[in-house]
Design a protein around this motif. Structure first.
Motif, PDB file in Angstrom:
ATOM      1  N   CYS A   1       2.013  -6.226  -7.880  1.00 41.93           N
ATOM      2  CA  CYS A   1       0.925  -5.551  -7.175  1.00 41.93           C
ATOM      3  C   CYS A   1       0.950  -4.090  -7.614  1.00 41.93           C
ATOM      4  O   CYS A   1       1.992  -3.440  -7.577  1.00 41.93           O
ATOM      5  CB  CYS A   1       1.115  -5.650  -5.668  1.00 41.93           C
ATOM      6  SG  CYS A   1       0.011  -4.556  -4.754  1.00 41.93           S
TER       7      CYS A   1
ATOM      8  N   ALA B   1      -0.199  -1.511  -6.269  1.00 34.32           N
ATOM      9  CA  ALA B   1       0.007  -0.523  -5.213  1.00 34.32           C
ATOM     10  C   ALA B   1       1.448  -0.522  -4.700  1.00 34.32           C
ATOM     11  O   ALA B   1       2.042   0.531  -4.540  1.00 34.32           O
ATOM     12  CB  ALA B   1      -0.967  -0.773  -4.072  1.00 34.32           C
ATOM     13  N   CYS B   2       2.043  -1.709  -4.456  1.00 31.70           N
ATOM     14  CA  CYS B   2       3.371  -1.748  -3.825  1.00 31.70           C
ATOM     15  C   CYS B   2       4.451  -2.342  -4.717  1.00 31.70           C
ATOM     16  O   CYS B   2       5.612  -2.391  -4.313  1.00 31.70           O
ATOM     17  CB  CYS B   2       3.292  -2.508  -2.503  1.00 31.70           C
ATOM     18  SG  CYS B   2       3.036  -4.281  -2.747  1.00 31.70           S
TER      19      CYS B   2
ATOM     20  N   CYS C   1      -1.853  -7.210  -3.921  1.00 29.29           N
ATOM     21  CA  CYS C   1      -1.346  -8.279  -3.046  1.00 29.29           C
ATOM     22  C   CYS C   1      -2.151  -8.318  -1.740  1.00 29.29           C
ATOM     23  O   CYS C   1      -2.925  -7.407  -1.454  1.00 29.29           O
ATOM     24  CB  CYS C   1       0.136  -8.069  -2.754  1.00 29.29           C
ATOM     25  SG  CYS C   1       0.452  -6.719  -1.598  1.00 29.29           S
TER      26      CYS C   1
ATOM     27  N   CYS D   1      -1.761  -5.234   0.608  1.00 25.67           N
ATOM     28  CA  CYS D   1      -2.476  -4.037   0.161  1.00 25.67           C
ATOM     29  C   CYS D   1      -3.989  -4.241   0.284  1.00 25.67           C
ATOM     30  O   CYS D   1      -4.722  -3.317   0.626  1.00 25.67           O
ATOM     31  CB  CYS D   1      -2.086  -3.685  -1.268  1.00 25.67           C
ATOM     32  SG  CYS D   1      -0.375  -3.134  -1.369  1.00 25.67           S
TER      33      CYS D   1
HETATM   34 ZN   LIG Z   1       0.739  -4.681  -2.637  1.00 26.35          ZN
END
Ligand SMILES: [Zn+2]
Length: 252
Positions: free
Chosen positions: A25, A27-28, A38, A41
């Motif tokens: 993912c 972002a994370c 994901c 997010c």
């Molecule tokens: Zn994520």
């Protein structure tokens, strides 16, 4: 011949890497299948939906009724007609924007562009062309590609409205807008954009949708819209991936 072979080898190596490493993912950094973000997010992204200001696309807390403009649109009307954004510019949106812009994550463009095409359906319906906000050649040289151009190509495929990428030029190198106040942002980009003389006939009488990744104060797209209107564009709308909704609480 040698070049083709090297290219094929590189593709094979990349494929092997793709298989060996799970997609993370963006972002994370948790493993994710498919689309870059994901489900956690995804849930944190704030998609902009009605009710919003028909002019600026700023979401309203409550529905004030049809055709009611935001205070910002009344007190400080922009040169462009309408702006729309897919999401609010918050943590996850910022991570996506930075990954696309600075980390060569061009694989994010299809997802981001699809969300933009959906958010901008009204604007795209009557549009004649898409114009990505151009980078100055010095910045384009470092970045290798223009993130707004990458998004515009996806929106072109989604909407059938074609991209005119060379029509608008950034004629002056400008400092990045990060950290500048609203008046500083406006003067930083004032007169920085021009329609090339040999492209004016392409713009005249056309309904243009400007494409950019983020709308903060709106100074950049406003300067672009002015240049396009000077070249006799019939109208200029703006479609961005993310917009800052409360600039006091969302520093870049
Ligand atoms: Zn994520």
């Amino acid at each position: 011949m040698a070049k083709t072979f090297r290219g094929a080898w590189r593709d094979a190596a990349k494929l092997a890497l793709d298989i060996a490493l799970p997609t993370l993912c963006v972002a994370c950094r948790e493993p994710v299948d498919g689309e870059g973000v994901c489900s956690d997010c995804w849930a944190k992204l704030s998609f902009i939906a009605p009710p919003f200001c028909p002019r600026l696309g700023i979401p309203f807390v409550y529905d004030p009724g049809p055709d009611m403009l935001s205070m910002e649109a009344i007190s400080n009307p922009p040169a462009y007609a309408r702006a729309r954004a897919a999401v609010r510019y918050d943590d996850v949106a910022r991570t996506l924007v930075h990954a696309l812009k600075y980390q060569d994550r061009t694989d994010l463009a299809p997802t981001m562009g699809r969300w933009m095409a959906r958010a901008g359906r009204d604007l795209l319906d009557g549009a004649d062309m898409l114009i990505p906000v151009p980078l100055h050649w010095r910045r384009a040289w470092h970045r290798r590609y223009n993130q707004s151009g990458a998004l515009a190509r996806v929106i072109e495929r989604q909407s059938g409205v074609s991209v005119a990428s060379e029509a608008l030029r950034r004629t002056r190198f400008t400092e990045q807008q990060i950290g500048l106040s609203r008046p500083q942002r406006a003067s930083n980009v004032q007169g920085a954009f021009k329609v090339a003389p040999d492209r004016q006939a392409l713009i005249a009488g056309r309904r243009v949708v400007l494409i950019d990744d983020v709308l903060t104060s709106g100074a950049t797209v406003d300067a672009c819209a002015r240049a396009l209107l000077r070249a006799k564009a019939a109208s200029v709308d703006v479609l961005v991936f993310a917009r800052v909704v409360d600039s006091h609480k969302t520093p870049i």
